[in-house]
Design a protein around this motif. Structure first.
Motif, PDB file in Angstrom:
ATOM      1  N   THR A 109     -13.245  -9.922 -34.465  1.00  0.00           N
ATOM      2  CA  THR A 109     -15.205 -10.763 -35.638  1.00  0.00           C
ATOM      3  C   THR A 109     -14.283 -11.838 -35.366  1.00  0.00           C
ATOM      4  O   THR A 109     -15.434 -12.789 -35.218  1.00  0.00           O
ATOM      5  N   VAL A 164     -14.139   3.453 -36.740  1.00  0.00           N
ATOM      6  CA  VAL A 164     -15.099   5.535 -37.183  1.00  0.00           C
ATOM      7  C   VAL A 164     -14.406   6.543 -37.278  1.00  0.00           C
ATOM      8  O   VAL A 164     -13.651   6.627 -36.103  1.00  0.00           O
ATOM      9  N   ILE A 196      -0.459  -6.731 -41.177  1.00  0.00           N
ATOM     10  CA  ILE A 196      -1.700  -6.814 -41.579  1.00  0.00           C
ATOM     11  C   ILE A 196      -1.941  -6.145 -40.430  1.00  0.00           C
ATOM     12  O   ILE A 196      -2.523  -5.213 -40.244  1.00  0.00           O
ATOM     13  N   THR A 210     -11.749  -1.570 -40.893  1.00  0.00           N
ATOM     14  CA  THR A 210     -11.980  -2.883 -39.647  1.00  0.00           C
ATOM     15  C   THR A 210     -10.307  -2.681 -39.660  1.00  0.00           C
ATOM     16  O   THR A 210      -9.896  -2.867 -40.578  1.00  0.00           O
ATOM     17  N   SER A 237      -1.468  -2.676 -40.782  1.00  0.00           N
ATOM     18  CA  SER A 237      -2.702  -2.076 -41.837  1.00  0.00           C
ATOM     19  C   SER A 237      -4.634  -1.973 -41.853  1.00  0.00           C
ATOM     20  O   SER A 237      -4.908  -3.569 -40.214  1.00  0.00           O
ATOM     21  N   ALA A 238      -5.657  -1.599 -42.430  1.00  0.00           N
ATOM     22  CA  ALA A 238      -6.503  -1.734 -41.808  1.00  0.00           C
ATOM     23  C   ALA A 238      -7.252  -2.537 -42.949  1.00  0.00           C
ATOM     24  O   ALA A 238      -6.850  -2.484 -44.133  1.00  0.00           O
ATOM     25  N   CYS A 239      -8.101  -2.825 -42.856  1.00  0.00           N
ATOM     26  CA  CYS A 239      -9.233  -2.966 -43.933  1.00  0.00           C
ATOM     27  C   CYS A 239     -10.681  -2.702 -44.083  1.00  0.00           C
ATOM     28  O   CYS A 239     -10.585  -1.824 -43.835  1.00  0.00           O
ATOM     29  N   PHE A 240     -10.535  -2.880 -45.580  1.00  0.00           N
ATOM     30  CA  PHE A 240     -12.169  -2.205 -46.109  1.00  0.00           C
ATOM     31  C   PHE A 240     -12.153  -0.938 -45.961  1.00  0.00           C
ATOM     32  O   PHE A 240     -13.178   0.115 -45.416  1.00  0.00           O
ATOM     33  N   THR A 241     -10.925   0.401 -46.200  1.00  0.00           N
ATOM     34  CA  THR A 241     -11.402   1.260 -45.837  1.00  0.00           C
ATOM     35  C   THR A 241     -11.770   2.068 -46.766  1.00  0.00           C
ATOM     36  O   THR A 241     -11.521   2.504 -48.502  1.00  0.00           O
ATOM     37  N   THR A 242     -12.735   2.548 -45.620  1.00  0.00           N
ATOM     38  CA  THR A 242     -14.158   3.780 -47.318  1.00  0.00           C
ATOM     39  C   THR A 242     -13.781   5.028 -46.213  1.00  0.00           C
ATOM     40  O   THR A 242     -14.502   4.979 -45.006  1.00  0.00           O
ATOM     41  N   THR A 243     -13.552   6.010 -47.001  1.00  0.00           N
ATOM     42  CA  THR A 243     -13.806   8.187 -47.107  1.00  0.00           C
ATOM     43  C   THR A 243     -15.081   7.578 -47.782  1.00  0.00           C
ATOM     44  O   THR A 243     -15.003   8.532 -48.672  1.00  0.00           O
ATOM     45  N   GLN A 266     -16.009  -2.092 -35.606  1.00  0.00           N
ATOM     46  CA  GLN A 266     -14.991  -1.383 -37.035  1.00  0.00           C
ATOM     47  C   GLN A 266     -14.594  -0.241 -36.225  1.00  0.00           C
ATOM     48  O   GLN A 266     -15.037   0.821 -35.147  1.00  0.00           O
ATOM     49  N   THR A 322     -14.629   4.743 -42.516  1.00  0.00           N
ATOM     50  CA  THR A 322     -14.751   3.514 -42.056  1.00  0.00           C
ATOM     51  C   THR A 322     -14.155   2.392 -42.263  1.00  0.00           C
ATOM     52  O   THR A 322     -13.121   1.738 -43.289  1.00  0.00           O
TER      53      THR A 322
END
Lengths: 124, 160
Positions: free
Chosen positions: A81, A93, A14, A73, A17-23, A91, A71
């Motif tokens: 958070t 970036v 955990i 988390t 790793s990262a959460c909500f990874t959006t490229t 977050q 982006t």
């Protein structure tokens, strides 16, 4: 002992790793991100409704065009958070530019300016 | 008014704020001088509090040749609601892409209407002239790309 190992493994997975990874990609070739744009902290407050450190001006950061923004988390972002009950919602970036040149930061400009001055002095 | 009603009102106000403003936002302007046009959005799927799932999105798909004014990641009321009712098992987010206002690159020249191709005695193309519905014409560049295969290029903004 096995249980402790299992918990340790879960924590390790955990935390790394990262959460909500959006490229988001622009289609241009991406350079490696500069240090200041690699997983820079993006500060948000109250469930991220308000951005304290954005919006980012990609033209300023990448004068030759931007290639990718990511982006996510991170574990530390998520921990803060959680600890602040989503009052502070950071977050991470990452901004990757396209082309070989990108605008140096103010610090880098100063450093380059000093280097150029030194070089000029030596030549004289 | 009872305390529980006040509490509910506060939550509703908060949900309304989240719904209007969006949450977990990260915004990027590609050029502050660009006039903003239409905003498009797309759901991105994540699972187990966002731990599972990585989204890669090509933003060129949104603007049909127009420039991109702003890209943004975040969530809204709907994504928060879905996350809540699935207890974090399905935790979607959203991606917002705002296109620049004005005609796209493909529309600057207008839609093509006619291609006039001149060939020499051997049947090789020597000259190509493109006409648009707007009545503009432009000589295109012909480049051989293979046996009996040619590429025809024209400048989208340079029509006469």
């Amino acid at each position: 002992m096995n249980a402790i190992k299992a918990v340790g493994l879960v924590v390790l997975v955990i935390s790394s790793s990262a959460c909500f990874t959006t490229t988001l990609r622009s289609g241009k070739p991406a350079n490696a991100p500069r240090l200041e744009n690699d997983r820079r902290w993006h500060h948000g407050v109250i469930w991220g409704i308000a951005e304290l450190s954005g919006p980012y001006d990609l033209k300023k950061i990448c004068p030759n065009g931007w290639a990718e923004v990511t982006t996510e988390t991170s574990f530390l972002n998520g921990l803060l958070t959680s600890l602040t009950s989503s009052v502070y919602t950071p977050q991470s970036v990452t901004i990757r530019c396209s082309g070989e040149e990108a605008e140096p930061s103010e610090e880098a400009e100063e450093t380059e300016g000093e280097a150029a001055a030194e070089s000029g002095t030596r030549k004289l | 008014m009872s305390g529980s009603m006040k509490g509910m009102q506060r939550w509703l106000l908060l949900l309304l704020l989240i719904g209007q403003a969006g949450c977990y936002r990260a915004s990027f302007y590609t050029d502050p001088k660009l006039v903003r046009g239409l905003e498009h959005d797309e759901w991105t799927s994540f699972f187990v509090f966002g731990l599972v799932g990585t989204q890669v999105i090509d933003v060129r798909n949104f603007c049909e040749g127009k420039q991109i004014a702003e890209v943004k990641t975040g969530g809204n009321f709907a994504t928060a609601f879905v996350s809540a009712i699935t207890f974090g098992i399905y935790t979607p987010r959203k991606v917002y892409v705002t296109c620049a206002a004005g005609p796209g690159k493909s529309q600057q020249f207008g839609s093509l209407r006619k291609l006039q191709l001149d060939v020499d005695s051997a049947g090789q193309p020597t000259r190509a002239v493109i006409s648009t519905e707007a009545g503009r014409t432009q000589v295109a560049q012909i480049t051989p790309v293979g046996p009996d295969t040619y590429s025809i290029r024209y400048a989208s903004g340079g029509a006469r």
